[in-house]
Write an enzyme that holds these catalytic residues in place. Structure first.
Site, PDB file in Angstrom:
ATOM      1  N   VAL A  77       0.774  -1.154   0.042  1.00 43.44           N
ATOM      2  CA  VAL A  77      -0.309  -0.131  -0.160  1.00 43.44           C
ATOM      3  C   VAL A  77       0.895   1.106   0.164  1.00 43.44           C
ATOM      4  CG1 VAL A  77      -1.556   1.271   1.422  1.00 43.44           C
ATOM      5  CG2 VAL A  77      -1.801  -1.057   1.177  1.00 43.44           C
ATOM      6  N   CYS A  78       0.437   2.283  -0.613  1.00 48.21           N
ATOM      7  CA  CYS A  78       1.265   3.481  -0.686  1.00 48.21           C
ATOM      8  C   CYS A  78       0.180   4.719  -0.800  1.00 48.21           C
ATOM      9  CB  CYS A  78       2.260   3.605  -1.720  1.00 48.21           C
ATOM     10  SG  CYS A  78       1.617   3.916  -3.227  1.00 48.21           S
ATOM     11  N   ALA A  79       0.502   5.921  -1.005  1.00 49.63           N
ATOM     12  CA  ALA A  79      -0.545   7.066  -1.063  1.00 49.63           C
ATOM     13  C   ALA A  79      -1.396   6.978  -2.243  1.00 49.63           C
ATOM     14  CB  ALA A  79       0.134   8.229  -0.789  1.00 49.63           C
TER      15      ALA A  79
END
Lengths: 383, 75
Positions: A77-79
């Site tokens: 997961v990232c932004a």
């Protein structure tokens, strides 16, 4: 889910929600920077999560591999999405299987709404709760004989429009329990788009720049037929205008006054000291006078433990008087310190959010999204 | 400010600004200065966290017409 063991797979926010609500095991590698991670992350009873920023993995993912359990579903997961794909791809190249990335990243996670049915109404209508699982916000839709009202509408108005269309109802009213400080209300926009009436408590609306209908105690709102009434109850404390609704004599929508495991904070409009007395009076006197069999439906949850079966956030008023710590502080002075001292940080951009909800500023979609990043932090105990 | 290399990442999204910057920084000598331009607002916090963690020196960062500029001195 389109799963291919030897490839990197995309997971949507909807699929992740299903996994969390079903309490299926998932391991999450969050590759955002440490500050963003510590501020706000994906939570769930069956979720195991670690943080290694993507910029620590530019030379390879060996450091991460040691920390990732083999044989468990992995989600990176990232932004927004880009960095999670960059990292997930390398993990797949290193021979790992069942590797996914979150489509749209935390941005999509923050905006996903899961509709869950709360129950049927006496006249044949129904009540739905929309769980914004990533941010802990809750909206409601009351449906009755082809008409609907939406309460505490979130910014993603298309979700409500789509749902109303599927259910074959026309949205006639949008109501906000109070002027929100943690998220941008979609109430006005949804009303404009649907030709509905937007209702606000007048005491919270003294500075608004648009027309609205006044929510006042004693003035019911009718949906579909004369049998279904939304009954406003003036219940100040989180804001001076905060208003609760009794729906169909069964449900009590408490806004940000009373949650399942906590109570509302009185400081987000800068009036903590002034509003403590109102908050105590609402919780300990006004709500005591109501039928104790009412089902409480709040506008937020703070912890994943507040999510019940299928993601529903609800509890009987009598149970909350027994178990909610915020309803069990005997001394007024102890109550005063509990709701004014050692409060969690205020929600991200809460002042700008209030200005937006008053119509004083009109940020772009992208700016609104940025303003809402992070947890809701509307309760006194949320940390 | 005198800079030794300009890394233009305008229009690029995460993780490319830092991928490009890292590559450029790897080719510099100690004491040399890299200037990075980015239009990705989301990279701003990441960039600062990355430089801090690499122990190089972030001399300054500024925003001009929606372009974020970072000046990093290799240690």
């Amino acid at each position: 889910m389109n799963t291919d063991a030897n490839r990197m797979n995309m997971m949507t926010a909807k699929e992740l929600t299903r996994i969390i609500l079903a309490k299926e095991e998932i391991f999450i590698l969050d590759v955002r920077n440490e500050n963003d991670y510590n501020d706000w992350k994906i939570e769930g009873e069956s979720v195991e999560i670690i943080n290694i920023p993507y910029f620590d993995l530019l030379d390879g993912v060996d450091e991460a591999l040691d920390k990732l359990p083999d044989g468990k579903k992995l989600l990176v997961v990232c932004a927004k999405e880009g960095s999670s794909k960059f990292v997930a791809e390398q993990i797949v190249d290193a021979g790992r299987t069942d590797v996914h990335y979150l489509e749209g990243g935390m941005k999509a996670w923050s905006e996903y709404l899961e509709p869950v049915k709360i129950g049927d109404l006496k006249d044949g209508g129904s009540l739905y709760q929309f769980v914004r699982i990533g941010k802990g916000c809750l909206s409601y839709m009351v449906l009755s004989k082809g008409e609907a009202a939406v309460i505490d509408t979130l910014r993603m108005t298309d979700v409500f429009e789509q749902f109303a269309k599927e259910q074959g109802v026309q949205i006639k009213h949008t109501l906000d329990t109070h002027l929100h400080a943690d998220h941008i209300s979609g109430g006005r926009k949804l009303a404009e788009q649907s030709g509905a009436t937007y209702w606000l408590p007048p005491k919270d609306a003294t500075e608004v720049t648009f027309d609205y209908e006044k929510l006042e105690e004693g003035q019911g709102i009718t949906i579909g037929s004369t049998t279904l009434r939304i009954q406003p109850i003036y219940s100040p404390g989180h804001t001076i205008g905060s208003t609760s609704f009794i729906i169909d004599d069964q449900y009590l929508l408490t806004g940000d006054i009373l949650f399942i495991e906590s109570i509302g904070r009185p400081d987000l409009a800068g009036k903590a000291e002034d509003w403590v007395g109102d908050l105590r009076n609402t919780l300990y006197n006004r709500y005591k006078e109501l039928s104790q069999d009412l089902i409480v439906l709040p506008a937020h949850f703070g912890k994943v433990t507040e999510l019940g079966e299928g993601g529903r956030v609800m509890a009987k008023l009598s149970d909350l008087f027994l178990h909610n710590p915020g309803l069990n502080i005997q001394q007024e002075k102890d109550f005063r310190s509990a709701v004014t001292e050692n409060l969690p940080p205020q929600p991200n951009a809460y002042q700008e959010i209030r200005q937006t909800n008053m119509g004083k500023i009109t940020p772009s979609e992208e700016e609104q999204r940025e303003m809402e990043i992070g947890p809701n932090r509307c309760a006194v105990h949320d940390k | 400010m005198k800079t030794d290399i300009l890394v233009d990442t305008k229009g690029m999204a995460c993780p490319m600004p830092i991928v490009k910057a890292k590559k450029a920084l790897d080719g510099l000598l100690p004491g040399q200065v890299m200037e990075v331009h980015s239009t990705d607002k989301g990279s701003v916090n990441d960039f600062q966290a990355w430089v801090k963690q690499t122990k190089h020196e972030l001399l300054k960062h500024e925003e001009e017409n929606n372009v974020f500029k970072f000046f990093v001195k290799k240690v």
